[in-house]
Write a protein that holds these residues in place. Structure first.
Motif, PDB file in Angstrom:
ATOM      1  N   TYR A  18       0.818  -1.219   0.000  1.00  0.00           N
ATOM      2  CA  TYR A  18       0.000   0.000   0.000  1.00  0.00           C
ATOM      3  C   TYR A  18       0.854   1.271   0.000  1.00  0.00           C
ATOM      4  O   TYR A  18       0.363   2.348   0.309  1.00  0.00           O
ATOM      5  CB  TYR A  18      -0.980   0.036   1.190  1.00  0.00           C
ATOM      6  N   CYS A  19       2.128   1.118  -0.321  1.00  0.00           N
ATOM      7  CA  CYS A  19       3.027   2.275  -0.298  1.00  0.00           C
ATOM      8  C   CYS A  19       2.828   3.158  -1.520  1.00  0.00           C
ATOM      9  O   CYS A  19       2.738   4.373  -1.412  1.00  0.00           O
ATOM     10  CB  CYS A  19       4.479   1.797  -0.261  1.00  0.00           C
ATOM     11  N   GLU A  20       2.784   2.528  -2.686  1.00  0.00           N
ATOM     12  CA  GLU A  20       2.733   3.290  -3.923  1.00  0.00           C
ATOM     13  C   GLU A  20       1.331   3.287  -4.499  1.00  0.00           C
ATOM     14  O   GLU A  20       0.599   2.307  -4.386  1.00  0.00           O
ATOM     15  CB  GLU A  20       3.697   2.679  -4.962  1.00  0.00           C
TER      16      GLU A  20
ATOM     17  N   ARG B 264       1.729   8.872  -0.416  1.00  0.00           N
ATOM     18  CA  ARG B 264       2.253  10.209  -0.699  1.00  0.00           C
ATOM     19  C   ARG B 264       1.249  11.258  -0.229  1.00  0.00           C
ATOM     20  O   ARG B 264       0.055  11.145  -0.489  1.00  0.00           O
ATOM     21  CB  ARG B 264       2.477  10.342  -2.211  1.00  0.00           C
ATOM     22  N   GLY B 265       1.750  12.237   0.505  1.00  0.00           N
ATOM     23  CA  GLY B 265       0.870  13.307   0.961  1.00  0.00           C
ATOM     24  C   GLY B 265       0.184  13.024   2.285  1.00  0.00           C
ATOM     25  O   GLY B 265      -0.459  13.907   2.853  1.00  0.00           O
ATOM     26  N   ARG B 266       0.314  11.792   2.781  1.00  0.00           N
ATOM     27  CA  ARG B 266      -0.313  11.484   4.072  1.00  0.00           C
ATOM     28  C   ARG B 266       0.469  12.159   5.197  1.00  0.00           C
ATOM     29  O   ARG B 266       1.695  12.265   5.144  1.00  0.00           O
ATOM     30  CB  ARG B 266      -0.324   9.965   4.309  1.00  0.00           C
TER      31      ARG B 266
ATOM     32  N   ARG C 143      10.483   6.658   2.133  1.00  0.00           N
ATOM     33  CA  ARG C 143      10.731   7.647   1.076  1.00  0.00           C
ATOM     34  C   ARG C 143      11.096   9.011   1.635  1.00  0.00           C
ATOM     35  O   ARG C 143      11.498   9.899   0.912  1.00  0.00           O
ATOM     36  CB  ARG C 143       9.471   7.807   0.202  1.00  0.00           C
ATOM     37  N   GLY C 144      10.898   9.183   2.933  1.00  0.00           N
ATOM     38  CA  GLY C 144      11.157  10.479   3.548  1.00  0.00           C
ATOM     39  C   GLY C 144       9.913  11.338   3.562  1.00  0.00           C
ATOM     40  O   GLY C 144       8.873  10.945   3.027  1.00  0.00           O
ATOM     41  N   TYR C 145      10.041  12.528   4.162  1.00  0.00           N
ATOM     42  CA  TYR C 145       8.857  13.359   4.304  1.00  0.00           C
ATOM     43  C   TYR C 145       9.219  14.834   4.237  1.00  0.00           C
ATOM     44  O   TYR C 145      10.369  15.216   4.405  1.00  0.00           O
ATOM     45  CB  TYR C 145       8.161  13.050   5.625  1.00  0.00           C
ATOM     46  N   ASP C 146       8.238  15.653   3.945  1.00  0.00           N
ATOM     47  CA  ASP C 146       8.394  17.102   3.935  1.00  0.00           C
ATOM     48  C   ASP C 146       7.830  17.660   5.222  1.00  0.00           C
ATOM     49  O   ASP C 146       6.861  17.128   5.763  1.00  0.00           O
ATOM     50  CB  ASP C 146       7.625  17.715   2.753  1.00  0.00           C
ATOM     51  N   THR C 147       8.437  18.727   5.690  1.00  0.00           N
ATOM     52  CA  THR C 147       7.950  19.366   6.902  1.00  0.00           C
ATOM     53  C   THR C 147       7.621  20.820   6.602  1.00  0.00           C
ATOM     54  O   THR C 147       8.379  21.497   5.919  1.00  0.00           O
ATOM     55  CB  THR C 147       9.031  19.308   7.999  1.00  0.00           C
TER      56      THR C 147
ATOM     57  N   CYS D  83       4.268  12.689   3.855  1.00  0.00           N
ATOM     58  CA  CYS D  83       5.109  11.729   3.127  1.00  0.00           C
ATOM     59  C   CYS D  83       5.449  12.214   1.726  1.00  0.00           C
ATOM     60  O   CYS D  83       4.605  12.785   1.039  1.00  0.00           O
ATOM     61  CB  CYS D  83       4.380  10.394   3.013  1.00  0.00           C
ATOM     62  N   LYS D  84       6.698  11.969   1.342  1.00  0.00           N
ATOM     63  CA  LYS D  84       7.119  12.286  -0.030  1.00  0.00           C
ATOM     64  C   LYS D  84       6.562  11.239  -0.989  1.00  0.00           C
ATOM     65  O   LYS D  84       6.407  10.085  -0.631  1.00  0.00           O
ATOM     66  CB  LYS D  84       8.652  12.261  -0.112  1.00  0.00           C
TER      67      LYS D  84
END
Ligand SMILES: *[C@@H]1O[C@H](CO)[C@@H](O)[C@H](O)[C@H]1NC(C)=O
Ligand SMILES: *[C@@H]1O[C@H](CO)[C@@H](O)[C@H](O)[C@H]1NC(C)=O
Ligand SMILES: *[C@@H]1O[C@H](CO)[C@@H](O)[C@H](O)[C@H]1NC(C)=O
Ligand SMILES: *[C@@H]1O[C@H](CO)[C@@H](O)[C@H](O)[C@H]1NC(C)=O
Length: 388
Positions: free
Chosen positions: A316-318, A329-331, A350-354, A387-388
């Motif tokens: 359920y990652c991609e 992505r975006g969660r 995948r890393g994340y944005d802050t 999430c990225k």
């Protein structure tokens, strides 16, 4: 050769499509337009009218359509059961990669231009752990909604249980109702007739699965049957006895008691625990009964608190449109959490944005006599990770 293969593949898909009924679409159908009038001597809808109403409810399999015609008054309760269980599923899976939603298709149906939404249809057919949870929670949802319909008098074919002593239950004694003569009480008030809800849910959900298993020997039907059973058990194994005291100023001289179903969010929590810790992979073949896939455990029958699944789940990652998977992505993830909503797990590495956002929250809350709480609204800057 290859094109021939594709030809048959398409044939199969379109054929399979006809077989894919999805009663969960009742969650979306406004049952208000459908709510039939209570039967009375003056207002009797004839069978044909019911038949037409039932034809208009999309997604029902042939057995469910018959039940709809026999018990049209129960259909709004079933729609409610579908809605409540989907809501509860989304609450329980709020912090998971699969958050109990999927990109669903809208199927255009030719009957009177009605269409229906194949809610969570891909997951329902996947035969994995998420399928298992869905079967269990929606089957519990039908039991719960039908039983509640009986207790509230919304259904005419059932009511309160007048012999609650025959049900299995646990005591919930609060200090106020614990009397010296623990066992002295009389049944009074409306006890939930869960046995009726269970019978109805079995008719509505199991009958067709059993028939399809007889026709196809496809283990997925046995799997669905088992998980439906687990959902019903979550309710019948957790009936509670509630009591009220009567007598001189709280003396609890007389006690009257009644049985209540567990609250539906408790049912959701229990089933989520089964999903987390008691999910059993079963063998792809079975003659009559499901068997564990693990060879050394084949002889141990499945228990009523174990949900069964056939296939391993995707990550359920991609994002995957064909499988209806959103991807993460975006969660929003939680930097300090160590469980499934941690940025590490939710974002699949995948890393994340802050970013910093201003949010309005309730603050400086004060208790105001009597009896409410008064708060101010504060805006604060918080860090949000996605999430990225
Ligand atoms: C379904 O049919 C209606 C009316 O014919 C149309 O407006 C709508 O766009 C269709 N939806 C899809 C998903 O094809
Ligand atoms: C009973 O029926 C009424 C009117 O149709 C509805 O408003 C109410 O929500 C129903 N209650 C239950 C528990 O289904
Ligand atoms: C689940 O996550 C997707 C994004 O990955 C989002 O679009 C969707 O609204 C979420 N569903 C719920 C019920 O929160
Ligand atoms: C993040 O997780 C921690 C630890 O589980 C929890 O205390 C905190 O409330 C969570 N933060 C948010 C914003 O959910």
């Amino acid at each position: 050769m290859l094109s021939l293969y594709f030809y048959f593949a398409t044939l199969f898909v379109s054929f399979a499509h006809c077989e894919n009924f999805n009663w969960l679409s009742l969650a979306m159908s406004s049952t208000s337009y459908y709510a039939p009038k209570y039967r009375s001597t003056h207002n009797t809808m004839d069978k044909n009218q019911y038949r037409m109403l039932c034809e208009r409810l999309m997604g029902l399999n042939p057995m469910q359509r018959i039940i709809c015609q026999q018990h049209p008054l129960a259909m709004p309760s079933i729609g409610r059961g579908a809605r409540d269980s989907l809501y509860e599923c989304q609450v329980q899976f709020k912090h998971e990669r699969w958050n109990c939603s999927e990109r669903f298709e809208v199927h255009n149906n030719s009957i009177n231009g009605n269409f229906y939404q194949d809610l969570l249809g891909t997951t329902l057919r996947a035969g994995n752990k998420e399928t298992a949870f869905l079967s269990a929670i929606t089957s519990a949802g039908v039991v719960h909604a039908i039983t509640r319909g009986c207790s509230t008098g919304n259904l005419t074919v059932c009511g309160c249980d007048n012999q609650p002593g025959n049900q299995r239950y646990t005591e919930v004694e609060s200090p106020t109702t614990a009397s010296k003569n623990q066992n002295q009480f009389t049944w009074d008030g409306c006890s939930d007739d869960a046995a009726f809800g269970v019978r109805f849910a079995r008719e509505f959900l199991d009958k067709y699965e059993r028939q399809r298993f007889a026709e196809t020997s496809d283990v997925r039907h046995l799997m669905n049957l088992h998980n439906n059973f687990v959902g019903r058990e979550a309710i019948t194994q957790n009936m509670r006895k509630h009591c009220r005291c009567h007598g001189v100023s709280g003396s609890c001289e007389f006690k009257t008691c009644w049985l209540q179903m567990p609250k539906f969010n408790e049912v959701g929590e229990m089933l989520k625990q089964r999903y987390n810790h008691f999910a059993v992979q079963v063998a792809k073949r079975a003659k009559k009964k499901l068997r564990r896939k693990e060879r050394s455990e084949r002889k141990i029958p499945l228990r009523g608190n174990e949900i069964a699944y056939l296939n391993r789940s995707p990550s359920y990652c991609e994002r995957n449109d064909k499988l209806g998977i959103y991807g993460t992505r975006g969660r929003e993830c939680n930097q300090t959490s160590l469980s499934s909503d941690s940025c590490d797990l939710l974002c699949c590495g995948r890393g994340y944005d802050t970013r910093e956002v201003r949010r309005t929250v309730q603050c400086h809350c004060k208790f105001v006599w009597c009896c409410h709480v008064k708060c101010k609204e504060c805006t604060e800057n918080v860090l949000v990770h996605t999430c990225k």
